[in-house]
Design an enzyme around this catalytic site. Structure first.
Site, PDB file in Angstrom:
ATOM      1  N   THR A  44       0.829  -1.214   0.000  1.00  5.82           N
ATOM      2  CA  THR A  44       0.000   0.000   0.000  1.00  5.82           C
ATOM      3  C   THR A  44       0.856   1.253   0.000  1.00  5.82           C
ATOM      4  O   THR A  44       0.480   2.283  -0.567  1.00  5.82           O
ATOM      5  CB  THR A  44      -0.918  -0.008   1.240  1.00  5.82           C
ATOM      6  OG1 THR A  44      -1.836  -1.092   1.089  1.00  5.82           O
ATOM      7  CG2 THR A  44      -1.695   1.276   1.390  1.00  5.82           C
TER       8      THR A  44
ATOM      9  N   SER B 125       1.461  -7.285  -0.862  1.00  6.49           N
ATOM     10  CA  SER B 125       2.116  -8.324  -0.042  1.00  6.49           C
ATOM     11  C   SER B 125       1.208  -9.501   0.281  1.00  6.49           C
ATOM     12  O   SER B 125       1.687 -10.521   0.771  1.00  6.49           O
ATOM     13  CB  SER B 125       2.726  -7.726   1.221  1.00  6.49           C
ATOM     14  OG  SER B 125       1.782  -7.599   2.250  1.00  6.49           O
TER      15      SER B 125
ATOM     16  N   THR C  45       1.615  -4.231   4.470  1.00  5.07           N
ATOM     17  CA  THR C  45       1.433  -4.612   5.878  1.00  5.07           C
ATOM     18  C   THR C  45       0.924  -6.048   6.044  1.00  5.07           C
ATOM     19  O   THR C  45       1.127  -6.653   7.093  1.00  5.07           O
ATOM     20  CB  THR C  45       0.419  -3.672   6.572  1.00  5.07           C
ATOM     21  OG1 THR C  45      -0.827  -3.733   5.857  1.00  5.07           O
ATOM     22  CG2 THR C  45       0.922  -2.249   6.615  1.00  5.07           C
ATOM     23  N   ASP C  46       0.251  -6.588   4.994  1.00  6.33           N
ATOM     24  CA  ASP C  46      -0.468  -7.858   5.177  1.00  6.33           C
ATOM     25  C   ASP C  46       0.431  -9.022   5.580  1.00  6.33           C
ATOM     26  O   ASP C  46       0.044  -9.842   6.414  1.00  6.33           O
ATOM     27  CB  ASP C  46      -1.241  -8.220   3.897  1.00  6.33           C
ATOM     28  CG  ASP C  46      -2.475  -7.340   3.712  1.00  6.33           C
ATOM     29  OD1 ASP C  46      -2.908  -6.705   4.684  1.00  6.33           O
ATOM     30  OD2 ASP C  46      -3.004  -7.293   2.585  1.00  6.33           O
TER      31      ASP C  46
END
Ligand code: ASP
Length: 326
Positions: free
Chosen positions: A23, A69, A102-103
């Site tokens: 992101t 990710s 972040t995932d």
């Protein structure tokens, strides 16, 4: 290269910024849209535009991947490990920053710490809002990560987001929207970045890599995660065993069971897990709980992953199957 005073803080040092997407590199059609964006569009060099490096620090950007990710792959982890090792071996490189979604950030961080345990800092950072947002959070996170990467004495793989530093071992994404989506659970944060200064409250991660990967590294062993829950059944595990018994080329080698509480399993799933273990699949139980660890009992017939979350237990088992555990 030290200057005349010779002090480390006055030394001209490089921080290498490796881009992988996420992101933080996302773009939306409308600036007010923080969720309807495409991740992994903006190059890492562009992410650094307008970010002032700390005094005495120069930046070098390199694009290693460009993915959301959620689609992270083992091959990208290997490429990252190789690029980190390449750069960290240079005397004038203080540390590496990795921009990441972040995932799965916690998985990449855990992989890198497991295979490198670097003596210099490797700092993963990210954003919850795309680069095109009215008020993007990425630039401050990148600035903070660079500060950590340039901090004398910092070492190991850490994550920096919303002014907080987390270790690779403890970090976990716990929120799908807020700007501070990570937690270090029971362990607490490693420290904070405040106006360009690092305030550690715990020790930097040390130690040795937990595995030595055998080279050349081919396809990673397939390790699946199956969750135990009310009404769980063993059918998925039995199907994996049948696939293996039929000699499928990418048959499962390891199985992580996301177990309830202190590592318990629905009896139907547990029976299937025992059959899988007898068929040669390595089975590991990891707790579904966000905090704490499994406390083993002498009667346990299936190994447990201690305090590792299911996704980190999966990486640990993949590495165990792939390499030499120290
Ligand atoms: N799906 C995005 C990613 O992980 C989410 C984010 O970066 O916050 O790449």
């Amino acid at each position: 290269m030290a200057n005349q005073s010779g002090s480390l803080t006055d030394t001209l040092r490089r921080v290498i910024v490796l881009g992988t997407g996420g992101t933080i590199a996302g773009r939306a059609a409308r600036p007010g849209d923080n969720i309807g964006y495409s991740a992994a569009e903006v190059g890492v060099a562009e992410l650094l535009a307008g970010i002032d490096a700390p005094a005495g620090v120069t930046l070098h950007a390199e694009q290693v991947a460009q993915v959301d990710s959620k689609d992270m792959e083992f091959t990208i982890w290997l490429a990252l490990a190789l690029r980190c090792e390449h750069w960290l071996a240079m005397d004038d490189v203080a540390g590496v920053v990795i921009t990441h979604g972040t995932d799965t950030l916690e998985e990449t961080a855990f992989f890198l710490q497991s295979v490198m345990a670097p003596g210099k800092p490797v700092v993963l950072t990210c954003a919850m809002r795309p680069a095109s947002a009215l008020s993007p959070d990425g630039p401050q996170n990148v600035r903070d990560a660079i500060v950590v990467a340039a901090t004398p004495g910092a070492r190991g793989v850490v994550a920096v987001c919303a002014g907080t530093i987390h270790t690779a071992l403890d970090v976990r994404k716990v929120h799908p929207y807020r700007l501070d989506p990570f937690s270090s659970g029971d362990a607490g944060a490693l420290g904070y970045v405040e106006e360009g200064l690092v305030r550690p409250v715990r020790d930097w991660p040390g130690g040795e890599p937990t595995v030595v990967l055998k080279s050349p590294i081919g396809a990673p062993p397939r390790v699946e995660i199956v969750t135990s829950h009310a009404g769980a059944r063993g059918a998925v595990v039995d199907a994996l065993v049948r696939e293996r018994q039929a000699g499928a080329p990418d048959a499962v080698q390891g199985l992580v069971l996301a177990a309830t509480g202190n590592g318990t399993l629905h009896h139907d799933l547990e029976a299937a897990a025992m059959r899988a273990q007898e068929a040669g699949i390595v089975v590991l139980r990891a707790t579904r709980c966000g905090d704490g660890r499994i406390l083993p009992k002498p009667s346990d017939a299936l190994r447990d992953a201690g305090g590792l979350s299911p996704v980190k237990a999966r990486i640990s088992l993949m590495l165990e199957l792939l390499g030499t555990v120290r």
